[in-house]
Design a protein around this motif. Structure first.
Motif, mmCIF file in Angstrom:
data_model
loop_
_atom_site.group_PDB
_atom_site.id
_atom_site.type_symbol
_atom_site.label_atom_id
_atom_site.label_comp_id
_atom_site.label_asym_id
_atom_site.label_seq_id
_atom_site.Cartn_x
_atom_site.Cartn_y
_atom_site.Cartn_z
ATOM 1 N N LEU A 196 0.832 -1.204 0.000
ATOM 2 C CA LEU A 196 0.000 0.000 0.000
ATOM 3 C C LEU A 196 0.869 1.257 0.000
ATOM 4 C CD1 LEU A 196 -2.782 -0.857 2.621
ATOM 5 C CD2 LEU A 196 -2.987 -0.890 0.116
ATOM 6 N N ARG A 197 0.456 2.237 -0.808
ATOM 7 C CA ARG A 197 1.111 3.541 -0.847
ATOM 8 C C ARG A 197 0.040 4.626 -0.868
ATOM 9 N NH1 ARG A 197 4.445 0.433 0.094
ATOM 10 N NH2 ARG A 197 6.499 0.106 -0.852
ATOM 11 N N GLY A 198 0.345 5.718 -0.216
ATOM 12 C CA GLY A 198 -0.594 6.831 -0.221
ATOM 13 C C GLY A 198 -0.350 7.736 0.965
ATOM 14 N N ALA A 239 -5.813 8.790 1.044
ATOM 15 C CA ALA A 239 -5.573 9.039 -0.376
ATOM 16 C C ALA A 239 -4.707 7.898 -0.885
ATOM 17 C CB ALA A 239 -4.887 10.386 -0.582
ATOM 18 N N LEU A 240 -5.334 6.990 -1.619
ATOM 19 C CA LEU A 240 -4.704 5.723 -1.982
ATOM 20 C C LEU A 240 -4.182 5.753 -3.413
ATOM 21 C CD1 LEU A 240 -4.099 2.720 -1.324
ATOM 22 C CD2 LEU A 240 -6.440 2.190 -2.073
ATOM 23 N N ALA A 241 -2.876 5.559 -3.565
ATOM 24 C CA ALA A 241 -2.281 5.443 -4.902
ATOM 25 C C ALA A 241 -2.470 4.019 -5.406
ATOM 26 C CB ALA A 241 -0.800 5.783 -4.841
ATOM 27 N N PHE A 242 -2.522 3.868 -6.737
ATOM 28 C CA PHE A 242 -2.607 2.492 -7.246
ATOM 29 C C PHE A 242 -1.628 2.192 -8.370
ATOM 30 C CE2 PHE A 242 -6.215 5.041 -8.676
ATOM 31 C CZ PHE A 242 -6.293 4.863 -10.047
ATOM 32 N N TYR A 243 -0.928 3.159 -8.892
ATOM 33 C CA TYR A 243 0.280 2.938 -9.696
ATOM 34 C C TYR A 243 0.891 4.297 -10.023
ATOM 35 C CZ TYR A 243 -1.961 4.070 -14.258
ATOM 36 O OH TYR A 243 -2.589 4.689 -15.315
ATOM 37 N N TYR A 245 3.236 5.926 -8.534
ATOM 38 C CA TYR A 245 3.489 6.767 -7.362
ATOM 39 C C TYR A 245 4.662 6.186 -6.580
ATOM 40 C CZ TYR A 245 2.428 9.130 -2.891
ATOM 41 O OH TYR A 245 2.488 9.877 -1.737
ATOM 42 N N GLN A 246 5.642 7.062 -6.304
ATOM 43 C CA GLN A 246 6.833 6.651 -5.558
ATOM 44 C C GLN A 246 7.473 5.416 -6.210
ATOM 45 O OE1 GLN A 246 5.687 6.393 -1.394
ATOM 46 N NE2 GLN A 246 5.444 8.595 -1.219
ATOM 47 N N ASP A 247 7.563 4.290 -5.466
ATOM 48 C CA ASP A 247 8.231 3.111 -6.006
ATOM 49 C C ASP A 247 7.270 2.153 -6.704
ATOM 50 O OD1 ASP A 247 6.888 2.381 -3.712
ATOM 51 O OD2 ASP A 247 8.459 1.051 -2.955
ATOM 52 N N MET A 248 6.029 2.586 -6.930
ATOM 53 C CA MET A 248 5.060 1.726 -7.616
ATOM 54 C C MET A 248 5.361 1.707 -9.113
ATOM 55 S SD MET A 248 1.557 2.862 -5.645
ATOM 56 C CE MET A 248 0.665 1.316 -5.891
ATOM 57 N N PRO A 249 4.918 0.689 -9.829
ATOM 58 C CA PRO A 249 5.139 0.642 -11.277
ATOM 59 C C PRO A 249 4.576 1.887 -11.968
ATOM 60 C CG PRO A 249 4.306 -1.451 -10.483
ATOM 61 C CD PRO A 249 4.210 -0.513 -9.332
#
Length: 463
Positions: A196-198, A239-243, A245-249
């Motif tokens: 999870l990232r956000g 606030a949820l990122a799903f791609y 963002y940061q180290d996400m694809p």
């Protein structure tokens, strides 16, 4: 030398003591008169320089009321005083965003009989907008670099809008409006939990508070401003990122609904979050994800979809043993506008029209939550009005009345928080070209204010 010697010396050169006193007094008076004249000259320069004319009034003041510091979603009153009656003046607004892009707006006003301009009651006669628009200097700002959208990455710092009053190329006065996103005591917590990232925003106080998942547009990154402003209203917002963002694809070829389920579980585990159902707020591409979450995941009580599609767009969506295929449409339906940019509104046709596309439609009749569809009639990203109407018709056909739809006929695609500058065109990730997003700027700005009020009322009612 003794006193007698002094007197002798004075007599020797022809001065009496009275003569000396008189001359000293005259010299002091000349210095005083010269100093007074210099002060008058400098005072005239000080007055005439900012006003650029001897006929202009000095002491021009710009006030931002009730305070020069406010929340981003709050309106302010801009007033000028100290002008000459009937004097023409130009107000200019300027902001540099987190990417260094400069946004500007201007408006022309005429002082009233008292030498004042009140933007909340007097009309602009030219510039970036016309008419009585209290917040026109904010929503009408356009980027110096075309097709850019105002970017605010970190909601813990404010947006600064510098406002100047000009006449004949000279600055009369200036003030800065500090527009904050976070109330005192709101916590901003970056999230790196498993995959999870956000960013999590937690209001002050013991709680428990309703929880909201905030999803943003194609690109999968987060929208901190909206999440922070909702936290000010008494919600815990993730606030949820799903791609991307940061180290996400940076790119994806499919999406996993179980990731969003993890986000819901994470939010509900927060100590200050109510254990009852949570809410979702979404816009554009994330809207179909919100519809899927509401349809397949438990504990969703309220879902806001802003200018979305009722079919699963672009990427196949996987959830356990279920796969919802992607709805992609046809690039043959792209048009080119008179200004030379693309209009992609009709790439996606009716997802129910062909058998192969019907499986892409999200089965929202499975959902038990309330839905709020906010749609723009001039959305050029896609036909959001049509898709929302089709979603509501599907719910109604299954005997459900758990939906509301609000339409703004001349608003564009990017319905943001109040007073965010209108974004009429920009680079679209799906087609890798600049497209039009639609919307008449003034109507779009008013729609954002009204929609924000409705979103808050909806979430408070159903959470």
């Amino acid at each position: 030398m003794c006193a007698e010697g002094h007197r002798a010396a004075i007599r020797g050169v022809g001065f009496t003591q009275r003569d000396l006193a008189t001359r000293v007094q005259r010299h002091d008076m000349a210095l005083y008169l010269r100093a007074r004249e210099l002060f008058r000259i400098n005072a005239r320069k000080l007055c005439s320089s900012p006003c650029s004319s001897s006929s202009s009034s000095c002491g021009v003041q710009l006030r931002i009321l009730p305070s020069s510091s406010c929340f981003f979603d709050e309106a302010v009153q801009i007033k000028l005083s100290g002008l000459n009656p009937g004097q023409h003046v130009e107000l200019r607004a300027k902001h540099k965003d987190d990417k260094g892009v400069v946004f500007k707006a201007s408006a022309a006003y005429q002082a009233d009989a008292h030498g004042e301009v009140d933007v909340s009651r007097q009309p602009s006669t030219g510039g970036s907008y016309t008419g009585v628009e209290p917040m026109g200097l904010f929503w009408s700002m356009l980027p110096e670099s075309p097709h850019k959208k105002l970017l605010k990455r970190d909601a813990s710092s404010p947006v600064l809008i510098h406002i100047e009053a000009h006449r004949d190329g000279q600055i009369l006065t200036a003030e800065t409006n500090t527009r904050r996103f976070m109330a005192d005591g709101v916590l901003r917590v970056p999230v790196r939990d498993g995959r999870l990232r956000g960013t999590l925003f937690i209001p002050p106080g013991e709680g428990p508070f309703p929880g909201i998942i905030d999803l943003y547009t194609l690109g999968g990154t987060v929208c901190e401003p909206r999440a922070a402003l909702l936290a000010n209203k008494g919600f815990v917002v993730f606030a949820l990122a799903f791609y991307g963002y940061q180290d996400m694809p940076k790119t994806v070829d499919k999406l996993d609904l179980e990731y969003f389920e993890e986000g819901v579980t994470f939010l509900q585990m927060q100590p200050k979050v109510k254990k009852t159902g949570i809410g979702i707020i979404s816009i554009s591409k994330s809207g179909d994800l919100a519809l899927s979450m509401a349809s397949f995941l438990p504990n969703i009580s309220a879902t806001v979809c802003i200018n979305t599609c009722n079919a699963n767009v672009l990427f196949p969506l996987h959830y356990k043993d279920v796969v919802i295929p992607s709805f992609v449409g046809s690039t043959k339906r792209i048009r080119v506008t008179k200004s030379g940019i693309l209009d992609i509104r009709d790439i996606l046709n009716d997802p129910m029209e062909e058998e192969k596309d019907r499986a892409t439609v999200i089965p929202i009749e499975r959902a038990s939550c309330r839905f709020l569809f906010i749609v723009s009639g001039d959305d050029r990203n896609w036909n959001s009005s049509f898709f929302a109407e089709q979603a509501c018709s599907r719910l109604k056909a299954h005997g459900k009345a758990n939906y509301d739809m609000v339409s703004y006929p001349t608003a564009g695609h990017f319905m943001e928080v109040p007073y965010m500058p209108h974004h009429p065109s920009g680079l679209h990730a799906a087609v890798s070209q600049v497209v039009t997003f639609g919307g008449e700027p003034k109507a779009h700005a008013h729609a954002q204010v009204d929609a924000w009020r409705r979103v808050q009322e909806f979430l408070k009612t159903h959470l």
